[in-house]
Design an enzyme around this catalytic site. Structure first.
Site: not given
Ligand SMILES: [Zn+2]
Length: 138
Positions: A44, A46, A55, A57, A86, A89
């Site tokens: 990830n 940010e 993310c 993924e 999530c 993803c």
């Molecule tokens: Zn995600």
């Protein structure tokens, strides 16, 4: 099907160590096993403008596509505690993976138990535009 789960989990943990997560402090690593036998990792990343964060993924998936791989055998995740992808993803994975994709849910501690699921169990009804989607796979 050989999913190389232990190898994928180790790669996901290593990628989690490279996560840029100064806001959430929740470092995640992902490792996708390509049909080409290569492992594609992501972490990830940010941003101060939170909505720009990506993310692990999707980072791994987009990395793979950028490298020319569009078919996958398995996914492993590593996070401070086991977590599922999530919704965004899941949809992104469904573009390239069928519901049978095995997903290993690990923590950063290699000795901790690993959860097992599939993309289809987590996301049984992905959005799809039929012809557009199929044509987009090239
Ligand atoms: Zn995600």
């Amino acid at each position: 099907m050989e999913t190389r789960s232990d190898e994928l989990l180790a790669a996901a943990r290593e990628a989690a160590g490279r996560a840029y997560a100064p806001y959430s402090r929740f470092t995640v690593g992902a490792a996708l096993l390509g049909a080409d036998g290569r492992i594609y990792v992501g972490c990830n990343v940010e941003n101060a403008s939170y909505g720009l964060s990506l993310c692990a993924e999707r980072n791994a998936l987009f990395h793979a596509v950028a490298c020319g791989c569009r078919a996958f055998r398995a996914l492993a995740l590593a996070a401070p505690e086991p977590t599922v992808p999530c919704g965004a993803c899941r949809q992104a994975l469904a573009e390239f993976c069928d519901g049978g994709l095995p997903i290993a849910l690990g923590s950063l501690d290699p000795a901790a138990p690993v959860g097992r699921t599939t993309l289809g169990a987590l996301f049984p009804a992905p959005f799809a535009l039929g012809a557009v989607r199929d044509g987009g796979r090239g």
